[in-house]
Design a protein around this motif. Structure first.
Motif, PDB file in Angstrom:
ATOM      1  N   ARG A  53      22.631   3.132 -54.625  1.00  0.00           N
ATOM      2  CA  ARG A  53      22.091   3.469 -55.938  1.00  0.00           C
ATOM      3  C   ARG A  53      22.381   2.334 -56.908  1.00  0.00           C
ATOM      4  O   ARG A  53      23.439   1.707 -56.841  1.00  0.00           O
ATOM      5  N   PHE A  54      21.445   2.068 -57.817  1.00  0.00           N
ATOM      6  CA  PHE A  54      21.661   1.021 -58.816  1.00  0.00           C
ATOM      7  C   PHE A  54      20.766   1.270 -60.025  1.00  0.00           C
ATOM      8  O   PHE A  54      19.869   2.122 -59.996  1.00  0.00           O
ATOM      9  N   VAL A  55      21.021   0.514 -61.085  1.00  0.00           N
ATOM     10  CA  VAL A  55      20.188   0.564 -62.285  1.00  0.00           C
ATOM     11  C   VAL A  55      19.217  -0.607 -62.206  1.00  0.00           C
ATOM     12  O   VAL A  55      19.620  -1.771 -62.195  1.00  0.00           O
ATOM     13  N   MET A  56      17.939  -0.285 -62.146  1.00  0.00           N
ATOM     14  CA  MET A  56      16.890  -1.293 -62.018  1.00  0.00           C
ATOM     15  C   MET A  56      16.385  -1.711 -63.392  1.00  0.00           C
ATOM     16  O   MET A  56      16.225  -0.880 -64.285  1.00  0.00           O
ATOM     17  N   GLY A  57      16.149  -2.995 -63.566  1.00  0.00           N
ATOM     18  CA  GLY A  57      15.660  -3.502 -64.833  1.00  0.00           C
ATOM     19  C   GLY A  57      16.755  -4.187 -65.616  1.00  0.00           C
ATOM     20  O   GLY A  57      17.674  -4.772 -65.045  1.00  0.00           O
ATOM     21  N   SER A  58      16.671  -4.111 -66.923  1.00  0.00           N
ATOM     22  CA  SER A  58      17.641  -4.803 -67.778  1.00  0.00           C
ATOM     23  C   SER A  58      18.026  -3.929 -68.956  1.00  0.00           C
ATOM     24  O   SER A  58      17.226  -3.124 -69.430  1.00  0.00           O
ATOM     25  N   PRO A  59      19.250  -4.084 -69.449  1.00  0.00           N
ATOM     26  CA  PRO A  59      19.674  -3.302 -70.617  1.00  0.00           C
ATOM     27  C   PRO A  59      18.987  -3.803 -71.883  1.00  0.00           C
ATOM     28  O   PRO A  59      18.549  -4.955 -71.939  1.00  0.00           O
ATOM     29  N   PRO A  60      18.894  -2.953 -72.907  1.00  0.00           N
ATOM     30  CA  PRO A  60      18.186  -3.337 -74.133  1.00  0.00           C
ATOM     31  C   PRO A  60      18.746  -4.578 -74.815  1.00  0.00           C
ATOM     32  O   PRO A  60      18.023  -5.273 -75.525  1.00  0.00           O
ATOM     33  N   ILE A  61      20.013  -4.894 -74.601  1.00  0.00           N
ATOM     34  CA  ILE A  61      20.627  -6.029 -75.293  1.00  0.00           C
ATOM     35  C   ILE A  61      20.494  -7.340 -74.517  1.00  0.00           C
ATOM     36  O   ILE A  61      20.916  -8.388 -74.999  1.00  0.00           O
ATOM     37  N   GLU A  62      19.902  -7.311 -73.315  1.00  0.00           N
ATOM     38  CA  GLU A  62      19.838  -8.530 -72.502  1.00  0.00           C
ATOM     39  C   GLU A  62      18.870  -9.540 -73.118  1.00  0.00           C
ATOM     40  O   GLU A  62      17.747  -9.216 -73.494  1.00  0.00           O
ATOM     41  N   LYS A  63      19.315 -10.778 -73.176  1.00  0.00           N
ATOM     42  CA  LYS A  63      18.501 -11.854 -73.738  1.00  0.00           C
ATOM     43  C   LYS A  63      17.264 -12.076 -72.878  1.00  0.00           C
ATOM     44  O   LYS A  63      17.341 -12.142 -71.654  1.00  0.00           O
ATOM     45  N   GLY A  64      16.111 -12.197 -73.533  1.00  0.00           N
ATOM     46  CA  GLY A  64      14.865 -12.440 -72.817  1.00  0.00           C
ATOM     47  C   GLY A  64      14.197 -11.201 -72.283  1.00  0.00           C
ATOM     48  O   GLY A  64      13.124 -11.273 -71.694  1.00  0.00           O
ATOM     49  N   ARG A  65      14.809 -10.053 -72.503  1.00  0.00           N
ATOM     50  CA  ARG A  65      14.274  -8.807 -71.954  1.00  0.00           C
ATOM     51  C   ARG A  65      12.922  -8.457 -72.563  1.00  0.00           C
ATOM     52  O   ARG A  65      12.649  -8.690 -73.730  1.00  0.00           O
ATOM     53  N   ARG A  66      12.071  -7.844 -71.704  1.00  0.00           N
ATOM     54  CA  ARG A  66      10.778  -7.333 -72.155  1.00  0.00           C
ATOM     55  C   ARG A  66      10.725  -5.822 -71.968  1.00  0.00           C
ATOM     56  O   ARG A  66      11.498  -5.255 -71.202  1.00  0.00           O
ATOM     57  N   ASP A  67       9.760  -5.203 -72.645  1.00  0.00           N
ATOM     58  CA  ASP A  67       9.665  -3.742 -72.603  1.00  0.00           C
ATOM     59  C   ASP A  67       9.279  -3.221 -71.230  1.00  0.00           C
ATOM     60  O   ASP A  67       9.404  -2.020 -70.966  1.00  0.00           O
ATOM     61  N   THR A  68       8.797  -4.074 -70.349  1.00  0.00           N
ATOM     62  CA  THR A  68       8.390  -3.645 -69.008  1.00  0.00           C
ATOM     63  C   THR A  68       9.573  -3.514 -68.052  1.00  0.00           C
ATOM     64  O   THR A  68       9.385  -3.190 -66.872  1.00  0.00           O
ATOM     65  N   GLU A  69      10.796  -3.753 -68.537  1.00  0.00           N
ATOM     66  CA  GLU A  69      11.957  -3.859 -67.646  1.00  0.00           C
ATOM     67  C   GLU A  69      12.876  -2.642 -67.633  1.00  0.00           C
ATOM     68  O   GLU A  69      14.040  -2.735 -67.249  1.00  0.00           O
ATOM     69  N   GLY A  70      12.348  -1.483 -68.004  1.00  0.00           N
ATOM     70  CA  GLY A  70      13.168  -0.276 -67.890  1.00  0.00           C
ATOM     71  C   GLY A  70      14.255  -0.193 -68.954  1.00  0.00           C
ATOM     72  O   GLY A  70      13.979  -0.431 -70.122  1.00  0.00           O
ATOM     73  N   PRO A  71      15.486   0.135 -68.555  1.00  0.00           N
ATOM     74  CA  PRO A  71      15.997   0.320 -67.186  1.00  0.00           C
ATOM     75  C   PRO A  71      15.788   1.745 -66.656  1.00  0.00           C
ATOM     76  O   PRO A  71      15.575   2.671 -67.432  1.00  0.00           O
ATOM     77  N   ASN A  80       2.866  -1.604 -62.606  1.00  0.00           N
ATOM     78  CA  ASN A  80       3.069  -0.608 -63.652  1.00  0.00           C
ATOM     79  C   ASN A  80       3.871  -1.263 -64.764  1.00  0.00           C
ATOM     80  O   ASN A  80       4.970  -1.776 -64.503  1.00  0.00           O
ATOM     81  N   PRO A  81       3.364  -1.272 -65.987  1.00  0.00           N
ATOM     82  CA  PRO A  81       4.128  -1.899 -67.073  1.00  0.00           C
ATOM     83  C   PRO A  81       5.366  -1.111 -67.478  1.00  0.00           C
ATOM     84  O   PRO A  81       6.234  -1.635 -68.167  1.00  0.00           O
ATOM     85  N   ASP A  82       5.452   0.148 -67.051  1.00  0.00           N
ATOM     86  CA  ASP A  82       6.605   0.990 -67.325  1.00  0.00           C
ATOM     87  C   ASP A  82       7.279   1.323 -65.998  1.00  0.00           C
ATOM     88  O   ASP A  82       6.677   1.974 -65.138  1.00  0.00           O
ATOM     89  N   LEU A  83       8.530   0.888 -65.825  1.00  0.00           N
ATOM     90  CA  LEU A  83       9.235   1.147 -64.564  1.00  0.00           C
ATOM     91  C   LEU A  83       9.409   2.633 -64.287  1.00  0.00           C
ATOM     92  O   LEU A  83       9.639   3.031 -63.146  1.00  0.00           O
ATOM     93  N   GLY A  84       9.320   3.463 -65.317  1.00  0.00           N
ATOM     94  CA  GLY A  84       9.436   4.894 -65.126  1.00  0.00           C
ATOM     95  C   GLY A  84       8.329   5.470 -64.259  1.00  0.00           C
ATOM     96  O   GLY A  84       8.460   6.569 -63.725  1.00  0.00           O
ATOM     97  N   PHE A  85       7.217   4.735 -64.100  1.00  0.00           N
ATOM     98  CA  PHE A  85       6.120   5.195 -63.251  1.00  0.00           C
ATOM     99  C   PHE A  85       6.298   4.740 -61.806  1.00  0.00           C
ATOM    100  O   PHE A  85       5.542   5.151 -60.935  1.00  0.00           O
ATOM    101  N   ASN A  86       7.255   3.856 -61.561  1.00  0.00           N
ATOM    102  CA  ASN A  86       7.524   3.428 -60.185  1.00  0.00           C
ATOM    103  C   ASN A  86       8.258   4.520 -59.423  1.00  0.00           C
ATOM    104  O   ASN A  86       8.958   5.348 -60.011  1.00  0.00           O
ATOM    105  N   ALA A  87       8.107   4.517 -58.093  1.00  0.00           N
ATOM    106  CA  ALA A  87       8.901   5.415 -57.261  1.00  0.00           C
ATOM    107  C   ALA A  87      10.369   5.034 -57.407  1.00  0.00           C
ATOM    108  O   ALA A  87      10.712   3.846 -57.435  1.00  0.00           O
TER     109      ALA A  87
END
Length: 360
Positions: free
Chosen positions: A127-145, A298-305
């Motif tokens: 199990r893991f957290v996919m994507g990036s946290p809101p404070i990560e530098k360079g993060r985009r809205d498509t990255e979850g987490p 999918n631009p929103d990771l929430g729609f991914n399996a």
């Protein structure tokens, strides 16, 4: 109750307190005081049971009921477990950094199913957290987490698929490649996987191929080896690339030239495995080439399996996710959580792929 009885039971209680101190961990932090109290209490009990101590209470002789034997006092068992060191003050014991896999019969090192097949590494489920946290530098809205549970173990390519490996497939199947490839962002009808716009050796990752070409390659591997090969799902890719880390890059918060070929440090690709591996022994998860995966975009990771499977029924299936960044990408574009969309019919000299294999 006589004074003698009172003292006796007081000493028994004291011994119980000492036992509790040992169990609670106080014995390590206050070793001298606890050991002194324990020996003093035991000595007093023995002296009284053997008939001494009449100076204080005027009692001579032995204690009734203790003439033939001494009582057996059992201290509570101290059962230390890994990770308890900080709680009980025990040095030299540290908490585990990763869960030990209960999965059996997985290869313990790199393996290949044929001489010209990609080298593979087993990846256990987890199990893991996919994507990036809101404070990560360079993060985009498509990255979850999002939270993801990889339910099945799988094998991932130790390296990106090379030109030599892809050439074996083309020669064996007489596979017909489409024309054209994006070179430095511009379409070129003369560029192809053999002539990508820069010099390559056979150990460089293959580029200027489409998503359909990559899927044709894994279908051929499946037929050749009688093992099930496929492209990685997007969640498998990130799980494999992270190798257990939660940082921006496999080696921490910075990306250097020893970790990846990126930011046009070289005008083109380099041999696979030239830079350092992640914690799983997998190379080039940053830079060199973007890696195509199975999932529809999918631009929103929430729609991914969220169970490790590829998302193939939702999203824009004319495009597919690519991960890891290429030789011309900035460090922020090559982050573990970064993702982009790529046309399934397109080819570029910055995009390649890595394979997965199913354990059956």
């Amino acid at each position: 109750m006589t004074a003698y009885d009172t003292l006796f039971w007081f000493l028994v209680v004291m011994l119980g307190v000492v036992a509790f101190a040992i169990e609670a961990g106080l014995a390590v932090r206050h070793r001298t005081a606890v050991m002194t109290a324990m020996f003093s209490t035991v000595a007093a009990l023995l002296y009284m049971m053997l008939g001494g101590g009449d100076a204080s209470f005027g009692i001579r002789g032995s204690i009734p009921g203790f003439e033939t034997s001494l009582p057996t006092i059992t201290l509570p068992k101290i059962d230390l477990k890994v990770g308890d060191g900080a709680a009980v003050g025990v040095r030299g014991i540290s908490a585990p950094t990763a869960t030990v896999s209960a999965e059996k019969n997985l290869p313990t090192g790199p393996f290949a199913d044929c001489d010209t097949c990609p080298s593979m590494v087993a990846v256990v489920a987890g199990r893991f957290v996919m994507g990036s946290p809101p404070i990560e530098k360079g993060r985009r809205d498509t990255e979850g987490p999002v939270d993801v549970t990889i339910k099945e173990p799988f094998a991932a390519g130790r390296y990106e698929v090379t030109r030599d490996q892809f050439a074996v497939f083309v020669d064996d199947t007489k596979y017909s490649m489409g024309g054209g490839c994006a070179v430095s962002g511009r379409s070129s009808q003369s560029a192809n996987w053999r002539q990508p716009g820069f010099e390559q050796a056979g150990t460089h990752p293959v580029v200027c191929i489409t998503w359909r070409d990559a899927r044709a390659y894994v279908a051929w591997l499946t037929q050749k080896t009688k093992k099930t090969y496929r492209l990685l799902s997007e969640s498998e890719w990130e799980f494999m690339a992270r190798g257990g880390v939660t940082s921006m890059f496999t080696h921490g918060s910075m990306l250097g030239s020893t970790h990846a070929n990126f930011n046009r440090g070289r005008d083109g690709t380099i041999p696979v495995g030239y830079t350092s591996a992640n914690l799983l022994g997998i190379h080039d998860v940053h830079g060199n080439v973007w890696e195509m995966v199975e999932d529809c975009w999918n631009p929103d990771l929430g729609f991914n399996a969220l169970d490790g499977r590829a998302t193939v029924l939702r999203g824009d299936c004319s495009q597919h996710s690519i991960r890891g960044g290429g030789w011309d990408s900035t460090a922020l574009q090559a982050r573990l959580g970064a993702r982009a969309a790529f046309d399934g019919a397109a080819a570029a000299n910055t995009v390649g792929f890595r394979v997965a294999r199913v354990f059956e």
